[in-house]
Design an enzyme around this catalytic site. Structure first.
Site, PDB file in Angstrom:
ATOM      1  N   ILE A   1       0.809  -1.311   0.024  1.00 19.88           N
ATOM      2  CA  ILE A   1       0.040  -0.129  -0.107  1.00 19.88           C
ATOM      3  C   ILE A   1       0.900   1.186  -0.098  1.00 19.88           C
ATOM      4  CG2 ILE A   1      -1.780   1.192   1.177  1.00 19.88           C
ATOM      5  CD1 ILE A   1      -2.667  -1.575   2.591  1.00 19.88           C
ATOM      6  N   ASP A   2       0.898   1.865  -1.145  1.00 21.63           N
ATOM      7  CA  ASP A   2       1.721   3.196  -1.332  1.00 21.63           C
ATOM      8  C   ASP A   2       0.858   4.508  -0.643  1.00 21.63           C
ATOM      9  OD1 ASP A   2       3.676   1.702  -2.655  1.00 21.63           O
ATOM     10  OD2 ASP A   2       2.774   2.044  -4.464  1.00 21.63           O
ATOM     11  N   VAL A   3       1.499   5.169   0.426  1.00 18.11           N
ATOM     12  CA  VAL A   3       0.471   6.001   0.798  1.00 18.11           C
ATOM     13  C   VAL A   3       1.218   7.368   0.901  1.00 18.11           C
ATOM     14  CG1 VAL A   3      -0.504   4.343   2.500  1.00 18.11           C
ATOM     15  CG2 VAL A   3       1.746   5.791   3.309  1.00 18.11           C
TER      16      VAL A   3
ATOM     17  N   CYS B   1      -2.323   5.489  -3.036  1.00 16.79           N
ATOM     18  CA  CYS B   1      -1.940   5.858  -4.434  1.00 16.79           C
ATOM     19  C   CYS B   1      -1.319   4.426  -5.066  1.00 16.79           C
ATOM     20  CB  CYS B   1      -0.725   6.615  -4.548  1.00 16.79           C
ATOM     21  SG  CYS B   1      -1.121   8.275  -3.677  1.00 16.79           S
TER      22      CYS B   1
END
Length: 262
Positions: A129-131, A145
């Protein structure tokens, strides 16, 4: 007994090993297979390899590269990039890879995690999970994102992580876009929030520039994965390319406090 893991993360772009800053300006730092050989010698806990082109370009995983990585790697290997089906995940696991990571596919096809868990076991299903922090003076919090940060989803990262956990994920990787390649330390406060909300293993990535940063994360959050790119491929303030990894003695020192808390 569970213990913290210190994990080099290798980014593959156009067949080469690169490092980015805030997901931009990839800098070539070497050959991924050669990097794997060095991390073998240094006895890394685990290795993560992410193909940052595949999902963005809508192509399937590079199975030829995966086969070479798996044949060379002497530590648990997690591979991500372009995986959109459980059949692809099964093929990758059959090559000798321990974990398969997905990111955008976990949003575009929520059923995929359940299908992958049924096919390869949830211990082999990882969601990256890219945050990044929300923009705007009056806006607080984080958003998710995908596709190298090019697509923003109005989803709360912690809620999404819990949904992935319930769907079949066996591990969550939280990757900070804001801190990627900046080498100024992990987002420890957010890491504590994520860790307390989940019951499955969590790995944090983005920001590590010194072994002290790894120690700070482990000391504050406990038994987690501490992943890094720049820390393990650069040396010194001029960011000279040098593959490195903590010695066994350094690892013991970094992890001692969290182990003592168990």
């Amino acid at each position: 007994m569970l213990r913290p893991r210190i994990i080099p993360c290798l980014l593959v772009h156009k067949g080469g090993l690169v490092k980015t800053q805030r997901f931009k300006d990839p800098k070539y730092v070497g050959d991924p297979i050669n990097a794997v050989r060095i991390f073998n010698e240094k006895e890394a806990d685990e290795l993560m390899v992410l193909d940052i082109d595949a999902s963005l370009n809508g192509v399937e995983p590079d199975f030829s590269l995966i086969a070479k990585l798996a044949a060379e790697c002497r530590m648990p290997l997690c591979y991500g990039g372009g995986v959109t089906t459980a059949a692809q995940a099964s093929r990758i696991i059959d090559m000798g890879v321990e974990k398969v990571a997905v990111s955008h596919s976990a949003i575009s096809n929520p059923a995929l995690l359940t299908e992958m868990a049924a096919a390869v076991g949830r211990q082999s299903v990882v969601v990256v999970i890219d945050v990044k922090k929300k923009s705007g003076f009056f806006t607080k919090g984080y958003e998710v994102c995908t596709l190298n940060g090019s697509r923003v989803h109005k989803i709360d990262p912690i809620l999404f992580a819990k949904q992935c956990q319930d769907a079949g994920a066996g591990e969550i990787v939280i990757n900070s876009i804001d801190r990627d390649g900046m080498m100024e330390g992990y987002d420890v406060e957010f890491a504590k929030q994520v860790k307390s909300a989940l019951r499955i293993p969590v790995t944090f990535m983005g920001g590590a520039g010194a072994l002290d940063h790894v120690g700070q994360l482990i000391s504050a959050v406990g038994v987690v994965g501490a992943a890094a790119g720049s820390l393990f491929v650069f040396k010194g303030k001029y960011r000279a390319v040098l593959i490195n990894y903590p010695t066994p003695e350094q690892k013991v020192s970094l992890c001692r406090e969290s182990i003592e808390k168990l």
